[in-house]
Design a protein around this motif. Structure first.
Motif, short mmCIF file in Angstrom:
data_model
loop_
_atom_site.label_atom_id
_atom_site.label_comp_id
_atom_site.label_asym_id
_atom_site.label_seq_id
_atom_site.Cartn_x
_atom_site.Cartn_y
_atom_site.Cartn_z
N GLN A 122 -3.59 -6.08 -0.54
CA GLN A 122 -4.92 -6.33 -1.09
C GLN A 122 -5.85 -5.16 -0.80
O GLN A 122 -6.62 -4.73 -1.68
N SER A 123 -5.78 -4.63 0.42
CA SER A 123 -6.65 -3.52 0.81
C SER A 123 -6.28 -2.24 0.05
O SER A 123 -7.16 -1.49 -0.37
N ILE A 124 -4.98 -1.99 -0.12
CA ILE A 124 -4.55 -0.81 -0.86
C ILE A 124 -5.02 -0.89 -2.31
O ILE A 124 -5.53 0.09 -2.88
N ARG A 125 -4.90 -2.06 -2.91
CA ARG A 125 -5.34 -2.22 -4.30
C ARG A 125 -6.86 -2.12 -4.41
O ARG A 125 -7.37 -1.61 -5.42
N GLU A 126 -7.55 -2.58 -3.40
CA GLU A 126 -9.01 -2.41 -3.39
C GLU A 126 -9.37 -0.93 -3.31
O GLU A 126 -10.26 -0.45 -4.03
N LEU A 127 -8.66 -0.20 -2.45
CA LEU A 127 -8.89 1.25 -2.33
C LEU A 127 -8.60 1.95 -3.64
O LEU A 127 -9.39 2.79 -4.11
N HIS A 128 -7.48 1.62 -4.28
CA HIS A 128 -7.12 2.25 -5.54
C HIS A 128 -8.14 1.94 -6.63
O HIS A 128 -8.45 2.80 -7.46
N SER A 129 -8.67 0.73 -6.61
CA SER A 129 -9.69 0.36 -7.59
C SER A 129 -10.95 1.20 -7.40
O SER A 129 -11.57 1.65 -8.37
N LEU A 130 -11.32 1.43 -6.14
CA LEU A 130 -12.52 2.20 -5.84
C LEU A 130 -12.40 3.66 -6.28
O LEU A 130 -13.38 4.28 -6.68
N ILE A 131 -11.19 4.19 -6.21
CA ILE A 131 -11.00 5.61 -6.58
C ILE A 131 -10.38 5.75 -7.98
O ILE A 131 -9.99 6.84 -8.37
N ASN A 132 -10.28 4.61 -8.68
CA ASN A 132 -9.80 4.60 -10.07
C ASN A 132 -8.38 5.16 -10.19
O ASN A 132 -8.10 6.04 -11.01
N VAL A 133 -7.50 4.62 -9.35
CA VAL A 133 -6.09 5.03 -9.35
C VAL A 133 -5.23 3.79 -9.53
O VAL A 133 -5.55 2.71 -8.99
N HIS A 134 -4.16 3.92 -10.28
CA HIS A 134 -3.21 2.81 -10.43
C HIS A 134 -1.83 3.27 -9.97
O HIS A 134 -1.34 4.30 -10.42
N LYS A 135 -1.23 2.52 -9.06
CA LYS A 135 0.10 2.83 -8.56
C LYS A 135 1.01 1.62 -8.71
O LYS A 135 0.61 0.49 -8.43
N ASP A 136 2.22 1.88 -9.15
CA ASP A 136 3.23 0.84 -9.27
C ASP A 136 4.19 0.96 -8.09
O ASP A 136 4.84 1.99 -7.92
N PHE A 137 4.29 -0.08 -7.28
CA PHE A 137 5.17 -0.04 -6.11
C PHE A 137 6.64 -0.20 -6.47
O PHE A 137 7.52 0.00 -5.63
N LYS A 138 6.93 -0.60 -7.71
CA LYS A 138 8.31 -0.70 -8.23
C LYS A 138 9.15 -1.73 -7.49
O LYS A 138 10.38 -1.68 -7.55
N LYS A 139 8.48 -2.63 -6.78
CA LYS A 139 9.16 -3.74 -6.11
C LYS A 139 8.24 -4.95 -6.15
O LYS A 139 7.01 -4.79 -6.18
N PRO A 140 8.81 -6.16 -6.09
CA PRO A 140 7.94 -7.34 -5.94
C PRO A 140 7.19 -7.27 -4.61
O PRO A 140 7.69 -6.72 -3.63
N ASP A 141 5.98 -7.80 -4.58
CA ASP A 141 5.16 -7.74 -3.37
C ASP A 141 5.90 -8.27 -2.14
O ASP A 141 5.80 -7.71 -1.05
N GLU A 142 6.64 -9.35 -2.32
CA GLU A 142 7.32 -9.98 -1.18
C GLU A 142 8.46 -9.13 -0.63
O GLU A 142 8.97 -9.41 0.47
N SER A 143 8.88 -8.10 -1.36
CA SER A 143 9.97 -7.23 -0.91
C SER A 143 9.45 -5.95 -0.25
O SER A 143 10.25 -5.17 0.29
N LEU A 144 8.14 -5.72 -0.29
CA LEU A 144 7.59 -4.46 0.18
C LEU A 144 7.50 -4.40 1.70
O LEU A 144 7.13 -5.39 2.35
N LEU A 145 7.82 -3.23 2.24
CA LEU A 145 7.69 -2.96 3.67
C LEU A 145 6.67 -1.85 3.88
O LEU A 145 6.21 -1.22 2.93
N SER A 146 6.34 -1.61 5.14
CA SER A 146 5.32 -0.60 5.45
C SER A 146 5.70 0.77 4.89
O SER A 146 4.84 1.48 4.36
N PHE A 147 6.96 1.15 5.00
CA PHE A 147 7.38 2.45 4.50
C PHE A 147 7.22 2.57 2.98
O PHE A 147 7.05 3.66 2.44
#
Length: 211
Positions: A122-147
């Motif tokens: 949520q925080s990363i997407r908030e940051l990206h919204s503030l700087i007008n950047v869109h990133k696709d993590f290429k994985k479902p949210d539940e599969s994502l790790l810190s790395f």
């Protein structure tokens, strides 16, 4: 476990699981890639920070050599696997232009907190919204790790290197969370400053202080 690996130092941090595409143009690294690809062996990318080769890095496997140019330069695709720690650098190898190291592999744990990762996303997407950047993590949210998300959190190379050194997933999550709290706080102050600057010179309808 310890073993010898060829080294390809770079001024970046590579995280396990990361796909990294490289253009190879230096003679020593063209030789390194040719040797490793022929032997189906990985090589190590230790981070270079302030012109110093750091002790931690990540082992990568060559997925494919995508293109070989007339001058021998190459485009390659690699996959990062595990973190290593340099025990001893080997500066001279017989008949080789590149160098290597004796390394060990710290234990890296991947069990973290799902609710904490949800807050991080949520925080990363908030940051990206503030700087007008869109990133696709290429994985479902539940599969994502810190790395998987670290490169998207706006950290410096020094901060990413510190993250690489944490063995526990929960510690890595906490580190990213604290970083994002700090960054979003700064962004909030910048928005407030921008508002103040924009209001400067305008007629202000303010209520006077009541003594």
């Amino acid at each position: 476990m310890t073993n010898f690996i060829p080294l390809f130092p770079l001024p970046l941090v590579v995280f396990p699981g990361e796909d990294l595409n490289l253009h190879i143009f230096e003679p020593r690294y063209k030789q390194l890639i040719t040797d490793c690809y022929a032997a189906k062996k990985p090589f190590g990318i230790p981070s270079v920070i302030n012109n110093e080769v750091m002790e931690l890095g990540t082992l990568v496997e060559i997925v494919e050599i995508s293109k070989v140019y007339d001058n021998g330069e190459m485009d390659i695709k690699t996959k990062a696997t595990v973190v290593f720690k340099i025990l001893e650098q080997i500066q001279e190898l017989p008949h080789k232009l590149y160098h290597g190291a004796i390394v060990t592999y710290p234990t890296t744990k991947y069990l973290g907190s799902a609710p904490l990762m949800k807050k991080i996303l949520q925080s990363i997407r908030e940051l990206h919204s503030l700087i007008n950047v869109h990133k696709d993590f290429k994985k479902p949210d539940e599969s994502l790790l810190s790395f998987d998300v670290a490169h998207h959190a706006g950290m410096t190379i020094e901060e990413e290197y510190q993250l690489l050194g944490y063995d526990e997933e929960l510690h890595r999550q906490e580190y990213i969370k604290r970083h994002l709290v700090k960054v979003l706080g700064v962004m909030s102050q910048m928005d407030l400053l921008r508002t103040k600057v924009q209001l400067n010179g305008h007629f202000k309808n303010l209520e006077g202080f009541k003594f």
